[in-house]
Motif scaffolding. Structure first.
Motif, PDB file in Angstrom:
ATOM      1  N   ALA A   4      15.148  -1.553  11.302  1.00 50.41           N
ATOM      2  CA  ALA A   4      14.516  -1.252  10.260  1.00 50.41           C
ATOM      3  C   ALA A   4      13.619   0.215  10.088  1.00 50.41           C
ATOM      4  N   GLU A   5      13.457   0.723   9.001  1.00 53.10           N
ATOM      5  CA  GLU A   5      12.476   2.047   8.967  1.00 53.10           C
ATOM      6  C   GLU A   5      11.310   1.971   8.084  1.00 53.10           C
ATOM      7  N   LEU A   6      10.359   2.652   8.594  1.00 54.00           N
ATOM      8  CA  LEU A   6       8.951   2.759   8.001  1.00 54.00           C
ATOM      9  C   LEU A   6       8.493   4.100   7.391  1.00 54.00           C
ATOM     10  N   TYR A   7       8.214   4.045   6.093  1.00 55.77           N
ATOM     11  CA  TYR A   7       7.644   5.535   5.531  1.00 55.77           C
ATOM     12  C   TYR A   7       6.509   5.435   4.909  1.00 55.77           C
ATOM     13  N   ASN A   8       5.716   6.393   4.945  1.00 56.63           N
ATOM     14  CA  ASN A   8       4.246   6.568   4.176  1.00 56.63           C
ATOM     15  C   ASN A   8       4.657   7.265   2.998  1.00 56.63           C
ATOM     16  N   VAL A   9       4.854   6.600   2.002  1.00 55.17           N
ATOM     17  CA  VAL A   9       5.585   7.214   0.684  1.00 55.17           C
ATOM     18  C   VAL A   9       4.842   8.475   0.025  1.00 55.17           C
ATOM     19  N   PRO A  10       3.577   8.166  -0.166  1.00 49.72           N
ATOM     20  CA  PRO A  10       2.784   9.440  -0.766  1.00 49.72           C
ATOM     21  C   PRO A  10       2.796  10.581   0.121  1.00 49.72           C
ATOM     22  N   ASN A  11       2.820  10.483   1.315  1.00 52.08           N
ATOM     23  CA  ASN A  11       2.876  11.688   2.414  1.00 52.08           C
ATOM     24  C   ASN A  11       4.412  11.956   2.427  1.00 52.08           C
TER      25      ASN A  11
ATOM     26  N   TYR B  32      10.665  11.197   7.257  1.00 49.19           N
ATOM     27  CA  TYR B  32      10.140  10.825   8.647  1.00 49.19           C
ATOM     28  C   TYR B  32       9.905   9.320   9.029  1.00 49.19           C
ATOM     29  N   ASN B  33      10.594   8.955   9.587  1.00 53.79           N
ATOM     30  CA  ASN B  33      10.852   7.441  10.074  1.00 53.79           C
ATOM     31  C   ASN B  33       9.320   6.929  11.281  1.00 53.79           C
ATOM     32  N   LEU B  34       8.550   6.256  10.641  1.00 51.39           N
ATOM     33  CA  LEU B  34       7.083   5.858  11.331  1.00 51.39           C
ATOM     34  C   LEU B  34       7.415   4.623  12.134  1.00 51.39           C
ATOM     35  N   ALA B  35       8.679   4.085  12.170  1.00 43.49           N
ATOM     36  CA  ALA B  35       8.499   2.867  12.892  1.00 43.49           C
ATOM     37  C   ALA B  35       8.142   2.464  14.185  1.00 43.49           C
TER      38      ALA B  35
ATOM     39  N   TYR C 258       4.418   2.758  14.573  1.00 42.26           N
ATOM     40  CA  TYR C 258       3.575   1.686  14.058  1.00 42.26           C
ATOM     41  C   TYR C 258       4.216   0.251  14.184  1.00 42.26           C
ATOM     42  N   PRO C 259       4.647  -0.165  15.470  1.00 41.27           N
ATOM     43  CA  PRO C 259       5.380  -1.347  15.554  1.00 41.27           C
ATOM     44  C   PRO C 259       4.862  -2.343  15.215  1.00 41.27           C
ATOM     45  N   ASP C 260       3.577  -2.718  15.263  1.00 44.96           N
ATOM     46  CA  ASP C 260       2.940  -3.738  14.694  1.00 44.96           C
ATOM     47  C   ASP C 260       3.045  -4.000  13.201  1.00 44.96           C
ATOM     48  N   LYS C 261       2.856  -2.779  12.602  1.00 45.30           N
ATOM     49  CA  LYS C 261       3.032  -2.915  11.157  1.00 45.30           C
ATOM     50  C   LYS C 261       4.324  -3.112  10.838  1.00 45.30           C
ATOM     51  N   VAL C 262       5.227  -2.668  11.345  1.00 39.88           N
ATOM     52  CA  VAL C 262       6.845  -3.114  11.190  1.00 39.88           C
ATOM     53  C   VAL C 262       6.858  -4.694  11.274  1.00 39.88           C
ATOM     54  N   LYS C 263       6.482  -5.090  12.233  1.00 33.69           N
ATOM     55  CA  LYS C 263       6.657  -6.555  12.592  1.00 33.69           C
ATOM     56  C   LYS C 263       5.831  -7.324  11.663  1.00 33.69           C
ATOM     57  N   ASP C 264       4.885  -7.136  11.167  1.00 32.22           N
ATOM     58  CA  ASP C 264       3.919  -7.881   9.967  1.00 32.22           C
ATOM     59  C   ASP C 264       4.680  -7.477   8.606  1.00 32.22           C
TER      60      ASP C 264
ATOM     61  N   GLY D  96       0.642  -1.294  -0.060  1.00 37.66           N
ATOM     62  CA  GLY D  96      -0.007  -0.034  -0.180  1.00 37.66           C
ATOM     63  C   GLY D  96       0.778   1.293   0.082  1.00 37.66           C
ATOM     64  N   ASP D  97       0.562   2.234   1.025  1.00 38.81           N
ATOM     65  CA  ASP D  97       1.320   3.482   1.008  1.00 38.81           C
ATOM     66  C   ASP D  97       2.535   3.056   1.999  1.00 38.81           C
ATOM     67  N   PHE D  98       2.734   2.174   2.401  1.00 29.32           N
ATOM     68  CA  PHE D  98       3.826   1.979   3.525  1.00 29.32           C
ATOM     69  C   PHE D  98       4.982   1.280   2.835  1.00 29.32           C
ATOM     70  N   LYS D  99       6.056   1.800   3.219  1.00 34.11           N
ATOM     71  CA  LYS D  99       7.372   1.150   2.820  1.00 34.11           C
ATOM     72  C   LYS D  99       8.299   0.838   3.883  1.00 34.11           C
ATOM     73  N   LEU D 100       8.734  -0.327   4.132  1.00 39.89           N
ATOM     74  CA  LEU D 100       9.762  -0.929   5.181  1.00 39.89           C
ATOM     75  C   LEU D 100      11.088  -1.301   4.621  1.00 39.89           C
ATOM     76  N   ILE D 101      12.085  -0.461   4.949  1.00 44.66           N
ATOM     77  CA  ILE D 101      13.471  -0.658   4.781  1.00 44.66           C
ATOM     78  C   ILE D 101      14.285  -1.461   5.762  1.00 44.66           C
ATOM     79  N   ARG D 102      14.951  -2.669   5.130  1.00 43.73           N
ATOM     80  CA  ARG D 102      15.804  -3.195   6.332  1.00 43.73           C
ATOM     81  C   ARG D 102      17.347  -2.952   6.030  1.00 43.73           C
ATOM     82  N   PHE D 103      17.907  -2.495   6.949  1.00 43.24           N
ATOM     83  CA  PHE D 103      19.276  -2.260   6.861  1.00 43.24           C
ATOM     84  C   PHE D 103      20.226  -3.236   7.580  1.00 43.24           C
ATOM     85  N   PRO D 104      21.560  -3.213   7.161  1.00 43.12           N
ATOM     86  CA  PRO D 104      22.396  -4.358   7.878  1.00 43.12           C
ATOM     87  C   PRO D 104      23.044  -3.635   9.117  1.00 43.12           C
ATOM     88  N   ASP D 105      22.989  -2.164   9.415  1.00 41.66           N
ATOM     89  CA  ASP D 105      23.648  -1.615  10.317  1.00 41.66           C
ATOM     90  C   ASP D 105      22.769  -0.690  11.198  1.00 41.66           C
ATOM     91  N   ARG D 106      21.533  -0.853  11.235  1.00 38.31           N
ATOM     92  CA  ARG D 106      20.460  -0.117  11.862  1.00 38.31           C
ATOM     93  C   ARG D 106      19.034  -0.729  11.984  1.00 38.31           C
TER      94      ARG D 106
END
Length: 465
Positions: free
Chosen positions: A394-401, A407-410, A413-419, A382-392
């Motif tokens: 994970a970060e979560l973004y609402n791309v259209p907004n 602005y990292n939303l992780a 929205y911890p449940d969304k990050v986990k899912d 959907g509108d959300f994008k999770l990025i997984r990194f090797p050194d930090r």
């Protein structure tokens, strides 16, 4: 005898009419261009009148993506209509960059022969096929374009070379005409590739054709003609070189578009323009604004690209499509437009986007999308994008907004990050191991490059929640 003659004539006419009804297909593909470096994307510096006109003639995909932020894997995904990591093409294939323990090295790194390409599918439907420019899908003879569904080839097998003739070219930089015959360009290569395509169109105007015009512009080395440089007297250095190279790219595209119009076949020709990955701003002075990131990372600036499609007979002028599409959608889109049955396309991830563009289907072609490069990976749902990194974390973004990914939303929205993290892992379990691996230092380089060209990690504003 009269009956036999009638039947022969009838079926002959039927075949000719059917062939004429099939759209011609021209894929104009740039290399390492910046997201903002075209007039139709908002640039006030670059001069791209031909591509700006193309944008007005059809649809602009405002969320157009590639399947990888680097050259070879991106092209592999596009040509096969699927995630290239599914068959082990996860890393860029550049000899000399590989780990000493990589399974494949040198010319052995190529698009596996058990993968059917866009060119193969269209050839099966009766298309004449040609590729001009950069190949970068394997240097060994078995990976050669003429062994992968193309009827004609003029270009080079590797990932980069000079835009001017070499005196003594070697290896995958040699300019090749068809198979094993070499012909260095007698003037600027970007123009030469377009001229070859124009000649192909002239010879095949009565027959449906597919042209993959795979420019190496605007990839390094930064080389332009003096005449093109003179068009940008207020610029200096690499930015001036880039502007001149982009002008040549636009001119080359214009030669092809003008020939289609001259021959009266433009209305029934699908023309796509896109780019293989985000601009490497540190290498060629490209501009990815308003996106963060560059080539080789998974921020929007690495994977979101300019993306146009024109088909005057079928697509409304000045259209915009605001849902995510990926260059691997081109294979099923072309195949369906050419009259093929989509059931013939086995095990692909691409989607025919024409029904969406034409308003016959509503919503998004993709509910979920993935990207992966070793430990680094992305899932967009959907509108959300999770990025997984090797050194930090994970970060979560609402791309259209938040298209700049500031602005990292992780933490919100911890449940969304986990899912989403779980969905990413589940997808990874369906992939093959990489067929070759880069030296570890290039992973560090990619992460450092990302850090240099991102907008920052800021608290999420209350008014954007």
């Amino acid at each position: 005898m009269r009956v036999i003659t009638f039947l022969i004539c009838f079926f002959g006419i039927h075949l000719v009419v059917n062939a004429q009804n099939k759209p011609n297909i021209v894929l104009l593909f740039a290399d390492d261009a910046g997201y903002m470096d075209f007039g139709f994307q908002g640039s006030k510096v670059m001069k791209t009148p031909n591509l700006d006109k193309l944008a007005k003639s059809g649809v602009t995909f405002t969320q157009g993506y590639v399947s990888d932020p680097t050259c070879g894997p991106s092209r592999a995904g596009m040509m096969t209509g699927k995630y290239q990591a599914r068959f082990g093409y996860e890393e860029i294939n550049v000899p000399g960059y590989m780990s000493s323990h990589s399974a494949l090295k040198g010319d052995e790194m190529g698009l596996p022969l058990d993968q059917k390409l866009m060119s193969n599918y269209l050839k099966d439907l009766g298309y004449k096929t040609a590729v001009y420019g950069k190949w970068h899908l394997g240097n060994a003879d078995r990976f050669h374009p003429l062994n992968r569904g193309f009827d004609e080839f003029y270009g080079f097998r590797g990932g980069a070379r000079s835009y001017f003739a070499y005196k003594n070219p070697t290896g995958d930089r040699k300019m090749e005409t068809n198979f094993g015959q070499y012909e260095e360009p007698n003037h600027y290569a970007t123009d030469v590739f377009a001229e070859k395509a124009v000649h192909f169109i002239e010879r095949n105007k009565e027959h449906p054709f597919f042209i993959y015009l795979s420019f190496n512009a605007v990839h390094t080395p930064m080389e332009a003609t003096e005449a093109d440089l003179a068009q940008f007297p207020n610029l200096t250095g690499k930015r001036q070189q880039l502007a001149a190279m982009t002008l040549a790219l636009d001119r080359a595209c214009g030669k092809v578009l003008n020939k289609l119009k001259e021959l009266g076949i433009d209305r029934n020709t699908i023309v796509v323009f896109s780019n293989d990955n985000g601009g490497p701003s540190d290498k060629n002075a490209s501009n990815n604004k308003p996106l963060s990131g560059t080539k080789s990372n998974h921020l929007e600036g690495g994977i979101r690209v300019p993306f146009l499609m024109s088909w005057p007979k079928e697509i409304k002028k000045k259209s915009r499509f605001n849902y995510p599409v990926v260059t691997f959608d081109l294979l099923p889109t072309f195949y369906a437009a050419a009259g093929g049955d989509l059931k013939d396309l086995k095990d692909i991830n691409g989607v025919n986007v024409l029904p969406f563009v034409k308003g016959e289907k509503e919503g998004t072609p993709h509910d979920i999308l993935f990207w992966k490069k070793e430990t680094r990976a992305v899932v967009r749902e959907g509108d959300f994008k999770l990025i997984r990194f090797p050194d930090r974390p994970a970060e979560l973004y609402n791309v259209p907004n938040d298209v700049s990914e500031r602005y990292n939303l992780a933490t919100q929205y911890p449940d969304k990050v986990k899912d989403m993290y779980q969905k990413l892992f589940d997808w990874e379990m369906t992939l093959e191991r990489p067929l070759w691996l880069l030296k570890r230092k290039f992973e560090r380089y990619d992460v450092d490059r990302m850090n240099q060209y991102r907008k920052g990690w800021e608290p999420y504003p209350e008014n954007l929640k």
